[in-house]
Motif scaffolding. Structure first.
Motif, PDB file in Angstrom:
ATOM      1  N   UNK A  77      43.442   8.241 -70.914  1.00 51.77           N
ATOM      2  CA  UNK A  77      42.215   8.339 -70.127  1.00 51.77           C
ATOM      3  C   UNK A  77      41.414   7.040 -70.220  1.00 51.77           C
ATOM      4  N   UNK A  78      41.417   6.399 -71.385  1.00 55.98           N
ATOM      5  CA  UNK A  78      40.723   5.116 -71.523  1.00 55.98           C
ATOM      6  C   UNK A  78      41.417   4.026 -70.720  1.00 55.98           C
TER       7      UNK A  78
ATOM      8  N   UNK B 183      42.241   0.862 -79.525  1.00 61.23           N
ATOM      9  CA  UNK B 183      42.426   0.233 -78.218  1.00 61.23           C
ATOM     10  C   UNK B 183      42.027  -1.228 -78.146  1.00 61.23           C
ATOM     11  N   UNK B 184      41.312  -1.720 -79.112  1.00 68.71           N
ATOM     12  CA  UNK B 184      40.878  -3.109 -78.994  1.00 68.71           C
ATOM     13  C   UNK B 184      39.918  -3.514 -80.079  1.00 68.71           C
TER      14      UNK B 184
ATOM     15  N   UNK C 193      38.404  -3.090 -74.500  1.00 65.11           N
ATOM     16  CA  UNK C 193      39.695  -2.433 -74.339  1.00 65.11           C
ATOM     17  C   UNK C 193      40.748  -3.502 -74.095  1.00 65.11           C
ATOM     18  N   UNK C 194      41.768  -3.494 -74.896  1.00 72.36           N
ATOM     19  CA  UNK C 194      42.791  -4.527 -74.833  1.00 72.36           C
ATOM     20  C   UNK C 194      44.118  -3.911 -74.404  1.00 72.36           C
ATOM     21  N   UNK C 195      44.296  -3.778 -73.098  1.00 69.66           N
ATOM     22  CA  UNK C 195      45.533  -3.234 -72.562  1.00 69.66           C
ATOM     23  C   UNK C 195      46.318  -4.343 -71.880  1.00 69.66           C
ATOM     24  N   UNK C 196      47.614  -4.231 -71.934  1.00 67.00           N
ATOM     25  CA  UNK C 196      48.523  -5.195 -71.330  1.00 67.00           C
ATOM     26  C   UNK C 196      49.047  -4.601 -70.026  1.00 67.00           C
TER      27      UNK C 196
ATOM     28  N   UNK D  82      50.788  -0.453 -67.912  1.00 70.13           N
ATOM     29  CA  UNK D  82      50.645   0.048 -66.545  1.00 70.13           C
ATOM     30  C   UNK D  82      51.906  -0.130 -65.719  1.00 70.13           C
ATOM     31  N   UNK D  83      53.048  -0.248 -66.382  1.00 70.25           N
ATOM     32  CA  UNK D  83      54.297  -0.468 -65.652  1.00 70.25           C
ATOM     33  C   UNK D  83      54.636   0.707 -64.730  1.00 70.25           C
TER      34      UNK D  83
END
Length: 87
Positions: free
Chosen positions: A21-22, A57-58, A71-74, A79-80
Motif C-alpha cells: 500500500x505504501x 521502506x526507507x 520511501x525508497x523504492x526501486x 514495480x516490474x
C-alpha cells in the motif's frame, strides 16, 4: 493481528500488504510521508506498527512526532509488474 496487515474493505490478510500500500502511495503522491499520513493511508490506528513498516521502506528524517520518511523504492524491482502499462 501481529505483523499482518488486514484490508478494511475485503478482510484479506497479507504480511506485506502495508508495504504494498505504501508503494501505491509512493507512485501517487511521491516519496515523503510521515506516520500520520501513513496511518491515514493504511487505515491503521497503531502508531508503532506503522513506524515499523515505515522504517522498512526507507530513511527517517527528523525525530519524534515531526519525523518524516523518504520511501525508497526501486522502479525496476518494486514495480516490474506494471511494466506492461509502459511501452
Amino acid at each position: 493481528m501481529r505483523n499482518v496487515w488486514v484490508c478494511k474493505n475485503c478482510s484479506k490478510e497479507d504480511a506485506d500488504g502495508a508495504l504494498n500500500a505504501l508503494k501505491d502511495f509512493f507512485l501517487i503522491y511521491g516519496s515523503i510521508i510521515n506516520n500520520e499520513m501513513a496511518r491515514h493511508w493504511l487505515q491503521e490506528t497503531d502508531r508503532k506498527y506503522v513506524t515499523r513498516v515505515l522504517e522498512r521502506t526507507g530513511s527517517k528524517i527528523g525525530k519524534g512526532k515531526g519525523a518524516s520518511y523518504v520511501l525508497d523504492f526501486d522502479y525496476e524491482k518494486d514495480f516490474k509488474h506494471y511494466s506492461y502499462f509502459i511501452k
